[in-house]
Design a protein around this motif. Structure first.
Motif, PDB file in Angstrom:
ATOM      1  N   ASP A 235       0.850  -1.190   0.000  1.00  0.00           N
ATOM      2  CA  ASP A 235       0.000   0.000   0.000  1.00  0.00           C
ATOM      3  C   ASP A 235       0.885   1.239   0.000  1.00  0.00           C
ATOM      4  O   ASP A 235       1.346   1.701   1.044  1.00  0.00           O
ATOM      5  CB  ASP A 235      -0.928  -0.006   1.217  1.00  0.00           C
ATOM      6  CG  ASP A 235      -1.875   1.186   1.213  1.00  0.00           C
ATOM      7  OD1 ASP A 235      -2.053   1.818   0.158  1.00  0.00           O
ATOM      8  OD2 ASP A 235      -2.429   1.481   2.289  1.00  0.00           O
ATOM      9  N   CYS A 236       1.120   1.775  -1.201  1.00  0.00           N
ATOM     10  CA  CYS A 236       1.941   2.969  -1.325  1.00  0.00           C
ATOM     11  C   CYS A 236       1.088   4.233  -1.319  1.00  0.00           C
ATOM     12  O   CYS A 236       1.628   5.336  -1.329  1.00  0.00           O
ATOM     13  CB  CYS A 236       2.767   2.910  -2.608  1.00  0.00           C
ATOM     14  SG  CYS A 236       1.760   2.843  -4.105  1.00  0.00           S
ATOM     15  N   GLY A 237      -0.219   4.078  -1.315  1.00  0.00           N
ATOM     16  CA  GLY A 237      -1.124   5.218  -1.284  1.00  0.00           C
ATOM     17  C   GLY A 237      -1.575   5.690  -2.643  1.00  0.00           C
ATOM     18  O   GLY A 237      -2.445   6.550  -2.754  1.00  0.00           O
TER      19      GLY A 237
ATOM     20  N   VAL B   2       7.910   9.140  -7.145  1.00  0.00           N
ATOM     21  CA  VAL B   2       8.507  10.463  -7.170  1.00  0.00           C
ATOM     22  C   VAL B   2       7.500  11.446  -7.741  1.00  0.00           C
ATOM     23  O   VAL B   2       6.897  11.207  -8.783  1.00  0.00           O
ATOM     24  CB  VAL B   2       9.798  10.473  -8.021  1.00  0.00           C
ATOM     25  CG1 VAL B   2      10.393  11.871  -8.097  1.00  0.00           C
ATOM     26  CG2 VAL B   2      10.802   9.486  -7.450  1.00  0.00           C
ATOM     27  N   GLY B   3       7.294  12.537  -7.039  1.00  0.00           N
ATOM     28  CA  GLY B   3       6.399  13.581  -7.511  1.00  0.00           C
ATOM     29  C   GLY B   3       4.942  13.352  -7.184  1.00  0.00           C
ATOM     30  O   GLY B   3       4.074  14.109  -7.594  1.00  0.00           O
ATOM     31  N   VAL B   4       4.637  12.273  -6.461  1.00  0.00           N
ATOM     32  CA  VAL B   4       3.248  11.988  -6.090  1.00  0.00           C
ATOM     33  C   VAL B   4       3.146  12.058  -4.574  1.00  0.00           C
ATOM     34  O   VAL B   4       3.794  11.291  -3.862  1.00  0.00           O
ATOM     35  CB  VAL B   4       2.808  10.593  -6.585  1.00  0.00           C
ATOM     36  CG1 VAL B   4       1.380  10.313  -6.167  1.00  0.00           C
ATOM     37  CG2 VAL B   4       2.970  10.483  -8.090  1.00  0.00           C
ATOM     38  N   GLN B   5       2.335  12.981  -4.090  1.00  0.00           N
ATOM     39  CA  GLN B   5       2.181  13.149  -2.652  1.00  0.00           C
ATOM     40  C   GLN B   5       0.946  12.379  -2.195  1.00  0.00           C
ATOM     41  O   GLN B   5      -0.140  12.532  -2.750  1.00  0.00           O
ATOM     42  CB  GLN B   5       2.047  14.630  -2.303  1.00  0.00           C
ATOM     43  CG  GLN B   5       2.052  14.885  -0.820  1.00  0.00           C
ATOM     44  CD  GLN B   5       2.087  16.373  -0.506  1.00  0.00           C
ATOM     45  OE1 GLN B   5       2.062  17.208  -1.405  1.00  0.00           O
ATOM     46  NE2 GLN B   5       2.152  16.706   0.765  1.00  0.00           N
ATOM     47  N   THR B   6       1.120  11.521  -1.201  1.00  0.00           N
ATOM     48  CA  THR B   6       0.018  10.730  -0.638  1.00  0.00           C
ATOM     49  C   THR B   6       0.125  10.773   0.869  1.00  0.00           C
ATOM     50  O   THR B   6       1.038  11.384   1.422  1.00  0.00           O
ATOM     51  CB  THR B   6       0.090   9.263  -1.112  1.00  0.00           C
ATOM     52  OG1 THR B   6       1.276   8.687  -0.599  1.00  0.00           O
ATOM     53  CG2 THR B   6       0.058   9.147  -2.629  1.00  0.00           C
ATOM     54  N   GLU B   7      -0.772  10.071   1.550  1.00  0.00           N
ATOM     55  CA  GLU B   7      -0.702  10.001   3.008  1.00  0.00           C
ATOM     56  C   GLU B   7       0.549   9.263   3.471  1.00  0.00           C
ATOM     57  O   GLU B   7       1.086   9.534   4.530  1.00  0.00           O
ATOM     58  CB  GLU B   7      -1.944   9.292   3.555  1.00  0.00           C
ATOM     59  CG  GLU B   7      -3.218  10.085   3.415  1.00  0.00           C
ATOM     60  CD  GLU B   7      -4.422   9.322   3.942  1.00  0.00           C
ATOM     61  OE1 GLU B   7      -4.254   8.228   4.534  1.00  0.00           O
ATOM     62  OE2 GLU B   7      -5.548   9.817   3.754  1.00  0.00           O
TER      63      GLU B   7
ATOM     64  N   LEU C 193       8.813  13.316  -2.537  1.00  0.00           N
ATOM     65  CA  LEU C 193      10.182  13.778  -2.768  1.00  0.00           C
ATOM     66  C   LEU C 193      11.162  12.636  -2.539  1.00  0.00           C
ATOM     67  O   LEU C 193      10.932  11.761  -1.698  1.00  0.00           O
ATOM     68  CB  LEU C 193      10.511  14.927  -1.812  1.00  0.00           C
ATOM     69  CG  LEU C 193       9.604  16.161  -1.893  1.00  0.00           C
ATOM     70  CD1 LEU C 193       9.966  17.136  -0.781  1.00  0.00           C
ATOM     71  CD2 LEU C 193       9.702  16.814  -3.260  1.00  0.00           C
ATOM     72  N   ILE C 194      12.293  12.662  -3.303  1.00  0.00           N
ATOM     73  CA  ILE C 194      13.321  11.651  -3.077  1.00  0.00           C
ATOM     74  C   ILE C 194      14.026  11.958  -1.759  1.00  0.00           C
ATOM     75  O   ILE C 194      14.309  11.084  -0.964  1.00  0.00           O
ATOM     76  CB  ILE C 194      14.339  11.633  -4.237  1.00  0.00           C
ATOM     77  CG1 ILE C 194      13.667  11.119  -5.492  1.00  0.00           C
ATOM     78  CG2 ILE C 194      15.533  10.746  -3.895  1.00  0.00           C
ATOM     79  CD1 ILE C 194      14.564  11.085  -6.702  1.00  0.00           C
ATOM     80  N   LEU C 195      14.299  13.234  -1.522  1.00  0.00           N
ATOM     81  CA  LEU C 195      14.929  13.677  -0.279  1.00  0.00           C
ATOM     82  C   LEU C 195      13.899  14.445   0.526  1.00  0.00           C
ATOM     83  O   LEU C 195      13.071  15.145  -0.038  1.00  0.00           O
ATOM     84  CB  LEU C 195      16.116  14.590  -0.580  1.00  0.00           C
ATOM     85  CG  LEU C 195      17.226  14.018  -1.458  1.00  0.00           C
ATOM     86  CD1 LEU C 195      18.237  15.098  -1.787  1.00  0.00           C
ATOM     87  CD2 LEU C 195      17.893  12.851  -0.759  1.00  0.00           C
ATOM     88  N   CYS C 196      13.968  14.333   1.815  1.00  0.00           N
ATOM     89  CA  CYS C 196      13.039  15.125   2.608  1.00  0.00           C
ATOM     90  C   CYS C 196      13.402  16.603   2.458  1.00  0.00           C
ATOM     91  O   CYS C 196      14.538  16.956   2.112  1.00  0.00           O
ATOM     92  CB  CYS C 196      13.041  14.695   4.064  1.00  0.00           C
ATOM     93  SG  CYS C 196      14.575  15.018   4.931  1.00  0.00           S
TER      94      CYS C 196
END
Length: 160
Positions: free
Chosen positions: A118-120, A133-138, A143-146
């Motif tokens: 479950d990657c969201g 990369v480039g997809v914001q989920t819960e 981001l690759i780096l915080c």
């Protein structure tokens, strides 16, 4: 072999048909009503004579009832449905056992469903841990780096 143009047909060996059935001629005597009791022909009505109107193509139910009554094959009080269709306990157990075996065999044939990580991201069917990369989920920020490491605000080590 004796066949009429109706829904039912009587399939017999020719010798047996000559012995057991009255002298019916397929070209002129069919359809016919034949009364059978204990495996023997007790009455017959070639070409459905006197059972209805040939010109209108109808059969009178009361005439059929009288024919069957005179032949001695009409049951006015038929046996109870349960007596005709009763299933013995051992037959019921056999049917239940066969159903259980059939269900077990079909369950064994079906592949087990895969468990997906479950990657969201909706519709992602990967089975291992990953980030998009480039997809914001819960579950991830995309981001690759915080953000702290990317802006230099943190001294934390980068793990790739």
């Amino acid at each position: 072999f004796l066949r009429g143009s109706g829904r039912l047909a009587l399939l017999l060996d020719a010798n047996l048909a000559q012995q057991e059935l009255p002298r019916l001629r397929p070209e002129s005597d069919l359809p016919a009503l034949i009364a059978i009791r204990s495996g023997n022909v007790v009455a017959h009505c070639p070409a459905l004579e006197n059972l209805g109107s040939k010109s209108e193509g109808t059969i009178e139910p009361r005439a059929v009832e009288e024919f069957l009554d005179r032949a001695g094959v009409l049951l006015r009080d038929p046996p109870a449905f349960e007596d005709l269709c009763r299933i013995r306990p051992e037959e019921m157990m056999l049917l239940e056992n066969m159903a259980m075996e059939r269900n077990a065999a079909s369950a064994a044939k079906q592949p087990k469903p895969e468990s997906f990580y479950d990657c969201g991201v909706e519709g992602c069917n990967k089975t291992f841990h990953h980030n998009h990369v480039g997809v914001q989920t819960e579950q991830q920020d995309g981001l690759i780096l915080c953000q702290e490491i990317a802006t230099g605000e943190s001294d934390a080590a980068v793990k790739l």
